[in-house]
Scaffold this active site. Structure first.
Site, short mmCIF file in Angstrom:
data_model
loop_
_atom_site.label_atom_id
_atom_site.label_comp_id
_atom_site.label_asym_id
_atom_site.label_seq_id
_atom_site.Cartn_x
_atom_site.Cartn_y
_atom_site.Cartn_z
N ALA A 49 -4.88 -1.90 5.90
CA ALA A 49 -6.27 -1.68 6.33
C ALA A 49 -7.20 -1.89 5.15
O ALA A 49 -6.78 -1.84 4.00
CB ALA A 49 -6.44 -0.25 6.85
N GLY A 67 0.83 -1.21 0.00
CA GLY A 67 0.00 0.00 0.00
C GLY A 67 0.86 1.26 0.00
O GLY A 67 2.09 1.20 0.07
N GLN A 68 0.21 2.39 -0.07
CA GLN A 68 0.93 3.67 -0.19
C GLN A 68 1.83 3.95 1.02
O GLN A 68 3.03 4.19 0.88
CB GLN A 68 -0.07 4.82 -0.30
CG GLN A 68 -1.03 4.69 -1.47
CD GLN A 68 -1.87 5.94 -1.63
OE1 GLN A 68 -1.46 6.88 -2.30
NE2 GLN A 68 -3.04 5.98 -1.02
N THR A 94 -9.44 -0.14 3.01
CA THR A 94 -9.52 1.32 2.77
C THR A 94 -10.55 1.70 1.70
O THR A 94 -10.60 2.87 1.31
CB THR A 94 -8.13 1.87 2.35
OG1 THR A 94 -7.67 1.14 1.21
CG2 THR A 94 -7.12 1.77 3.47
N TRP A 154 -6.49 12.06 3.66
CA TRP A 154 -6.27 12.39 2.24
C TRP A 154 -4.87 11.97 1.76
O TRP A 154 -4.07 12.78 1.29
CB TRP A 154 -6.46 13.89 2.02
CG TRP A 154 -7.82 14.44 2.32
CD1 TRP A 154 -8.77 13.89 3.14
CD2 TRP A 154 -8.39 15.66 1.83
NE1 TRP A 154 -9.89 14.70 3.17
CE2 TRP A 154 -9.67 15.79 2.38
CE3 TRP A 154 -7.92 16.67 0.98
CZ2 TRP A 154 -10.50 16.89 2.11
CZ3 TRP A 154 -8.74 17.76 0.71
CH2 TRP A 154 -10.01 17.86 1.26
N TYR A 188 -16.51 2.64 7.31
CA TYR A 188 -15.03 2.63 7.35
C TYR A 188 -14.54 3.35 8.62
O TYR A 188 -13.69 2.83 9.35
CB TYR A 188 -14.48 3.29 6.08
CG TYR A 188 -13.02 3.66 6.16
CD1 TYR A 188 -12.02 2.70 6.03
CD2 TYR A 188 -12.64 4.99 6.35
CE1 TYR A 188 -10.68 3.05 6.10
CE2 TYR A 188 -11.30 5.35 6.42
CZ TYR A 188 -10.33 4.38 6.30
OH TYR A 188 -9.01 4.74 6.37
N THR A 220 -7.56 7.58 11.18
CA THR A 220 -8.10 8.48 10.17
C THR A 220 -8.92 9.63 10.76
O THR A 220 -9.46 9.51 11.87
CB THR A 220 -9.01 7.65 9.22
OG1 THR A 220 -9.74 8.53 8.37
CG2 THR A 220 -10.01 6.81 9.98
N1 LIG Z 1 -5.92 6.55 1.89
C1 LIG Z 1 -6.33 7.55 2.65
O1 LIG Z 1 -6.73 8.63 2.16
C2 LIG Z 1 -6.28 7.42 4.16
C3 LIG Z 1 -6.80 8.46 4.94
C4 LIG Z 1 -6.74 8.35 6.33
C5 LIG Z 1 -6.17 7.24 6.92
N2 LIG Z 1 -5.71 6.23 6.13
C6 LIG Z 1 -5.13 5.05 6.78
O2 LIG Z 1 -3.76 5.04 6.45
C7 LIG Z 1 -3.29 3.69 6.34
C8 LIG Z 1 -2.58 3.51 5.02
O3 LIG Z 1 -3.45 3.84 3.96
P1 LIG Z 1 -3.00 3.65 2.44
O4 LIG Z 1 -3.68 4.71 1.64
O5 LIG Z 1 -1.52 3.49 2.38
O6 LIG Z 1 -3.71 2.26 2.11
P2 LIG Z 1 -3.69 1.45 0.74
O7 LIG Z 1 -2.76 2.07 -0.23
O8 LIG Z 1 -5.12 1.23 0.36
O9 LIG Z 1 -3.04 0.06 1.18
C9 LIG Z 1 -3.74 -0.78 2.05
C10 LIG Z 1 -2.84 -1.94 2.39
O10 LIG Z 1 -3.58 -2.84 3.23
C11 LIG Z 1 -3.54 -4.13 2.64
N3 LIG Z 1 -4.77 -4.86 2.92
C12 LIG Z 1 -6.05 -4.50 2.60
N4 LIG Z 1 -6.90 -5.45 2.97
C13 LIG Z 1 -6.15 -6.44 3.55
C14 LIG Z 1 -6.47 -7.71 4.13
N5 LIG Z 1 -7.73 -8.16 4.20
N6 LIG Z 1 -5.44 -8.45 4.62
C15 LIG Z 1 -4.17 -8.01 4.56
N7 LIG Z 1 -3.81 -6.83 4.01
C16 LIG Z 1 -4.80 -6.06 3.50
C17 LIG Z 1 -3.40 -3.89 1.14
O11 LIG Z 1 -2.94 -5.05 0.51
P3 LIG Z 1 -3.22 -5.30 -1.06
O12 LIG Z 1 -2.21 -4.44 -1.79
O13 LIG Z 1 -2.98 -6.75 -1.24
O14 LIG Z 1 -4.62 -4.88 -1.32
C18 LIG Z 1 -2.38 -2.75 1.17
O15 LIG Z 1 -1.09 -3.22 1.38
C19 LIG Z 1 -4.51 2.81 6.55
O16 LIG Z 1 -4.55 2.38 7.88
C20 LIG Z 1 -5.69 3.74 6.29
O17 LIG Z 1 -6.83 3.33 7.01
C21 LIG Z 1 -5.74 6.30 4.76
#
Ligand SMILES: NC(=O)c1ccc[n+]([C@@H]2O[C@H](COP(=O)([O-])OP(=O)(O)OC[C@H]3O[C@@H](n4cnc5c(N)ncnc54)[C@H](OP(=O)(O)O)[C@@H]3O)[C@@H](O)[C@H]2O)c1
Length: 286
Positions: free
Chosen positions: A60, A10-11, A62, A152, A125, A101
């Site tokens: 997570a 993930g990111q 997401t 974001w 979520y 978040t």
């Molecule tokens: N994106 C946002 O805007 C945002 C905002 C606020 C907080 N956050 C929090 O910040 C954190 C990082 O977000 P991000 O944007 O980097 O997330 P992301 O790019 O969507 O990556 C999510 C990661 O979680 C893994 N994952 C999802 N479902 C899973 C499962 N069932 N079992 C094992 N692994 C799983 C994904 O694996 P795969 O690659 O295999 O799918 C990926 O490695 C998260 O905790 C998120 O809740 C994100």
């Protein structure tokens, strides 16, 4: 120090692992194969087997809109699996960094949320991420945890709003983007540095961490398009013209006074972050 980083596909997980490796830290990075969060006991067993000094839990569920239809599974992934990981951390004496978040807050009004303000998520979520926060607090009597709420998010490794907008802008003269949701973009390359600083410290607690400054999604889109030298016009519209399955908070302003209190440096301004992100995209030919 040996650190387990979840969600390295993930990111944020990708950049957290990259920054820590750059500091000479031994990283165990997990994907959904090693640590399927839909099976909390497997996640627990993985941590207990690995016995890391710390876990940075970035993985997570997401997919905010899909979560409305899969609320139960989303709760298992973000709530129950986080509980299992937190309990395992407590058992093996590892610190835990749990990424949360802005969606834990109701998202009304215009004030900046402080870390101890009342929570009340407005979608499935957000509720699942709050369950994760509560699980961490309940499971870790040692208090050796960080809860870091961000918003974001954009990074090199994965899909995000900026990438989507730049993709659309290549073929469209005009884009309509909502302008009544206000928050702060967060570049994972910047947040990862802060997480590395935190995990090396013992300044445990709840923090808010985003790039500095606030904007609307329309302003973020317009800035990315401008920096790319594209001519696409951004037409700002209210959220009710763009219905989504999950309700989105209109106010995602997070106060960063917790970072000041903890002695951590705030992240750079969001416009500066977007500029550096586009340079990073350029470098991979995107
Ligand atoms: N994106 C946002 O805007 C945002 C905002 C606020 C907080 N956050 C929090 O910040 C954190 C990082 O977000 P991000 O944007 O980097 O997330 P992301 O790019 O969507 O990556 C999510 C990661 O979680 C893994 N994952 C999802 N479902 C899973 C499962 N069932 N079992 C094992 N692994 C799983 C994904 O694996 P795969 O690659 O295999 O799918 C990926 O490695 C998260 O905790 C998120 O809740 C994100």
């Amino acid at each position: 120090m040996r650190i387990l980083v979840t969600g390295v596909t993930g990111q944020l997980g990708y950049d957290a692992a990259r920054v820590l490796r750059g500091r000479g830290v031994e990283i165990v990075g997990t994907t959904r194969q090693e640590m399927p969060l839909g099976a909390p006991d497997e996640a627990r067993a993985f941590v207990e087997r690995t016995r890391p000094d710390a876990v940075i839990h970035c993985a997570a569920y997401t997919a905010v809109d899909r979560a409305e239809e899969e609320a139960e599974f989303c709760h298992v992934v973000n709530g129950s699996a986080t509980q299992a990981i937190a309990e395992a951390c407590e058992n093996v004496g590892a610190k835990l960094v749990y990424i949360s978040t802005d969606y834990v807050f109701p998202g009304t009004g215009v004030v900046f949320y402080e870390t101890d303000d009342a929570v009340a998520p407005c979608n499935a979520y957000g509720a699942s991420k709050l369950a994760g926060e509560r699980a961490v607090r309940d499971a870790m009597a040692s208090g050796r945890f960080f809860i870091v709420r961000t918003s974001w998010v954009f990074g090199i490794h994965g899909r995000n709003f900026i990438r989507t907008i730049l993709g659309l802008a290549k073929t469209r003269d005009t884009l309509t983007v909502v302008d009544d949701q206000i928050g702060s973009p967060t570049y994972t390359a910047d947040l990862a540095i802060l997480l590395a600083d935190m995990v090396e410290s013992d300044k445990f607690g709840v923090y808010h961490a985003t790039n500095e400054g606030v904007c609307s999604w329309a302003e973020l889109a317009a800035e990315a398009i401008r920096l790319r030298g594209l001519r696409t016009k951004v037409t700002p519209v209210p959220s009710d013209m763009y219905p989504t399955k999950a309700v989105r908070p209109k106010n995602s302003r997070l106060s960063k006074s917790s970072l000041d209190r903890g002695g951590f440096r705030r992240l750079p301004d969001w416009k500066d972050a977007v500029k550096r992100y586009l340079t990073e995209l350029d470098a991979i030919g995107e």
